[in-house]
Motif scaffolding. Sequence first.
Motif, PDB file in Angstrom:
ATOM      1  N   ILE A  17      29.863  51.276  41.814  1.00 41.48           N
ATOM      2  CA  ILE A  17      30.828  51.467  42.793  1.00 41.48           C
ATOM      3  C   ILE A  17      32.113  51.646  41.877  1.00 41.48           C
ATOM      4  N   LEU A  18      32.554  50.473  40.971  1.00 44.54           N
ATOM      5  CA  LEU A  18      33.598  50.530  40.168  1.00 44.54           C
ATOM      6  C   LEU A  18      33.820  51.835  39.440  1.00 44.54           C
ATOM      7  N   MET A  19      32.585  52.288  38.787  1.00 51.23           N
ATOM      8  CA  MET A  19      32.598  53.572  38.022  1.00 51.23           C
ATOM      9  C   MET A  19      32.973  54.608  39.048  1.00 51.23           C
ATOM     10  N   LYS A  20      32.777  54.806  40.229  1.00 47.50           N
ATOM     11  CA  LYS A  20      33.031  55.822  40.962  1.00 47.50           C
ATOM     12  C   LYS A  20      34.619  55.666  41.309  1.00 47.50           C
TER      13      LYS A  20
ATOM     14  N   GLY B 278      36.761  54.357  39.549  1.00 50.98           N
ATOM     15  CA  GLY B 278      37.573  55.125  38.290  1.00 50.98           C
ATOM     16  C   GLY B 278      37.715  56.539  38.346  1.00 50.98           C
ATOM     17  N   GLN B 279      36.961  57.091  38.977  1.00 50.37           N
ATOM     18  CA  GLN B 279      36.899  58.745  39.464  1.00 50.37           C
ATOM     19  C   GLN B 279      37.765  58.924  40.543  1.00 50.37           C
ATOM     20  N   ASN B 280      37.788  58.320  41.396  1.00 50.25           N
ATOM     21  CA  ASN B 280      38.189  58.552  42.750  1.00 50.25           C
ATOM     22  C   ASN B 280      39.535  57.687  43.287  1.00 50.25           C
ATOM     23  N   ASN B 281      39.558  56.626  42.499  1.00 51.47           N
ATOM     24  CA  ASN B 281      40.783  55.719  43.113  1.00 51.47           C
ATOM     25  C   ASN B 281      40.692  55.254  44.399  1.00 51.47           C
ATOM     26  N   PHE B 282      39.817  54.930  45.070  1.00 55.79           N
ATOM     27  CA  PHE B 282      39.712  54.748  46.420  1.00 55.79           C
ATOM     28  C   PHE B 282      39.903  52.952  46.749  1.00 55.79           C
ATOM     29  N   LEU B 283      39.997  52.162  45.798  1.00 53.46           N
ATOM     30  CA  LEU B 283      40.169  50.673  46.057  1.00 53.46           C
ATOM     31  C   LEU B 283      41.358  50.397  45.735  1.00 53.46           C
TER      32      LEU B 283
ATOM     33  N   ASP C 206      41.667  44.987  46.523  1.00 54.05           N
ATOM     34  CA  ASP C 206      40.170  45.043  46.569  1.00 54.05           C
ATOM     35  C   ASP C 206      39.628  44.783  45.156  1.00 54.05           C
ATOM     36  N   ILE C 207      39.974  45.273  44.194  1.00 49.62           N
ATOM     37  CA  ILE C 207      39.720  44.936  42.860  1.00 49.62           C
ATOM     38  C   ILE C 207      39.799  43.406  42.447  1.00 49.62           C
ATOM     39  N   HIS C 208      40.740  42.863  42.951  1.00 51.81           N
ATOM     40  CA  HIS C 208      40.840  41.454  42.567  1.00 51.81           C
ATOM     41  C   HIS C 208      40.153  40.522  43.445  1.00 51.81           C
ATOM     42  N   GLU C 209      39.833  41.211  44.660  1.00 47.11           N
ATOM     43  CA  GLU C 209      38.577  40.285  45.428  1.00 47.11           C
ATOM     44  C   GLU C 209      37.425  40.430  44.730  1.00 47.11           C
TER      45      GLU C 209
ATOM     46  N   ASP D 255      31.941  43.979  32.692  1.00 47.52           N
ATOM     47  CA  ASP D 255      32.467  45.145  31.706  1.00 47.52           C
ATOM     48  C   ASP D 255      33.444  46.075  32.477  1.00 47.52           C
ATOM     49  N   ASP D 256      32.844  46.789  33.648  1.00 56.76           N
ATOM     50  CA  ASP D 256      33.499  47.407  34.427  1.00 56.76           C
ATOM     51  C   ASP D 256      34.603  46.941  34.954  1.00 56.76           C
ATOM     52  N   LEU D 257      34.905  45.676  35.393  1.00 58.00           N
ATOM     53  CA  LEU D 257      35.793  45.086  35.703  1.00 58.00           C
ATOM     54  C   LEU D 257      37.136  44.959  34.627  1.00 58.00           C
ATOM     55  N   ALA D 258      36.569  44.778  33.449  1.00 58.48           N
ATOM     56  CA  ALA D 258      37.472  44.766  32.392  1.00 58.48           C
ATOM     57  C   ALA D 258      38.208  46.188  31.813  1.00 58.48           C
ATOM     58  N   ILE D 259      37.595  47.044  32.350  1.00 53.69           N
ATOM     59  CA  ILE D 259      38.022  48.429  32.259  1.00 53.69           C
ATOM     60  C   ILE D 259      39.338  48.702  33.298  1.00 53.69           C
ATOM     61  N   CYS D 260      39.087  48.363  34.344  1.00 53.19           N
ATOM     62  CA  CYS D 260      40.069  48.552  35.532  1.00 53.19           C
ATOM     63  C   CYS D 260      41.654  47.963  35.108  1.00 53.19           C
ATOM     64  N   SER D 261      42.471  49.251  35.362  1.00 51.53           N
ATOM     65  CA  SER D 261      43.647  48.773  35.182  1.00 51.53           C
ATOM     66  C   SER D 261      44.408  47.807  35.852  1.00 51.53           C
ATOM     67  N   GLU D 262      43.530  47.630  36.958  1.00 47.19           N
ATOM     68  CA  GLU D 262      44.495  46.212  38.010  1.00 47.19           C
ATOM     69  C   GLU D 262      43.982  45.012  37.391  1.00 47.19           C
ATOM     70  N   ILE D 263      43.331  44.882  36.309  1.00 47.50           N
ATOM     71  CA  ILE D 263      42.804  43.646  35.744  1.00 47.50           C
ATOM     72  C   ILE D 263      43.876  43.438  34.691  1.00 47.50           C
ATOM     73  N   GLY D 264      44.616  42.200  34.542  1.00 43.31           N
ATOM     74  CA  GLY D 264      45.863  41.957  33.720  1.00 43.31           C
ATOM     75  C   GLY D 264      45.014  40.950  32.684  1.00 43.31           C
ATOM     76  N   ARG D 265      46.245  40.617  31.763  1.00 43.79           N
ATOM     77  CA  ARG D 265      45.634  39.898  30.712  1.00 43.79           C
ATOM     78  C   ARG D 265      45.149  38.461  31.102  1.00 43.79           C
ATOM     79  N   GLU D 266      45.836  37.764  31.946  1.00 48.05           N
ATOM     80  CA  GLU D 266      45.193  36.429  32.276  1.00 48.05           C
ATOM     81  C   GLU D 266      43.767  36.671  32.854  1.00 48.05           C
ATOM     82  N   ASP D 267      43.660  37.560  33.650  1.00 46.39           N
ATOM     83  CA  ASP D 267      42.127  37.799  34.122  1.00 46.39           C
ATOM     84  C   ASP D 267      41.227  38.198  33.009  1.00 46.39           C
ATOM     85  N   LEU D 268      41.572  38.699  31.976  1.00 47.97           N
ATOM     86  CA  LEU D 268      40.847  39.097  30.894  1.00 47.97           C
ATOM     87  C   LEU D 268      40.522  37.741  30.152  1.00 47.97           C
ATOM     88  N   LEU D 269      41.492  37.144  29.898  1.00 43.28           N
ATOM     89  CA  LEU D 269      41.395  35.901  29.106  1.00 43.28           C
ATOM     90  C   LEU D 269      40.497  34.875  29.791  1.00 43.28           C
TER      91      LEU D 269
END
Length: 275
Positions: free
Chosen positions: A104-107, A109-114, A118-121, A157-171
């Motif tokens: 669903i995250l890959m989709k 990425g194509q359609n930006n519906f979340l 939503d992404i942070h949840e 992996d797919d969450l890490a690609i999301c632009s909504e996920i920031g540096r602290e989330d990645l750490l």
Amino acid sequence: MPNVLKRMLKQIKEENYSVPTNVNVNDIVLEMMNNIGNTDPELRDKLIYSIMFYWIKDNKITIDKLKELLAISIDDNHLFFRIGETDTDSVFTRSFSILLVPLILMKHGQNNFLSERDIHEVYAKVVDYFIKEQDLRGYVKDKGWAHSIAHAADALDDLAICSEIGREDLLYMLEIIKKKVFINNYVYINEEDERLVTAIVSILNRNLISNKDFCEWIKSFSNIEKTGIYPEDDNLLANVKNMLRSLYFRIIDLDNTKILAEEIKNTLAKISNFN
């Protein structure tokens, strides 16, 4: 009934995943979710997951229904179903529910519906699940893949690609990955290290974490406290070494990662002294 569902899904697969004229997609995907943890590996993996994959990829499921499926997949009856159990069949519900997240995250990425919320949840639920999952089995005889850590790594992996996920989330992702590698009650034998490394490389490619911070994270893998108990100490060492080796060979030919590769070599050398 699972047998009725299985016959229907086998027909769908045989017909190149096309939607039968007499089938309501919204109804059948909900029935598939009700059976996503079935111990029949053909129904769970080869049919339910495969059909979800193709139907999502080919836009057979509406955006509204995808949002509903995402909410279902991370709820207490799916992603957290009997969380904490080990060596029981409940792991199949959890590990195959989380496999819907990257689809669903890959989709998205194509359609930006979340939304960002939503992404942070989803992020919060996935990392919480990753921490709490205790059933680490890969392939289970007669019942097929459980592979909870590999499947969770796909979601990270797919969450890490999301632009909504920031540096602290990645750490934080890096920290929980390290903690999941630092276990001594199980040795990952089904390429879980490779799937975790895929998520790590996606984190690296976001370019939000400096090489210095990545090097410090790599160095921290040498902070091993042996218990003096066999085979627990060997289990821990095997998990750490395998992950670092996998990461080394994945990044060695990437641009601007030579310093990281060198740090991995140094850390592995330190770990070898523990033997």
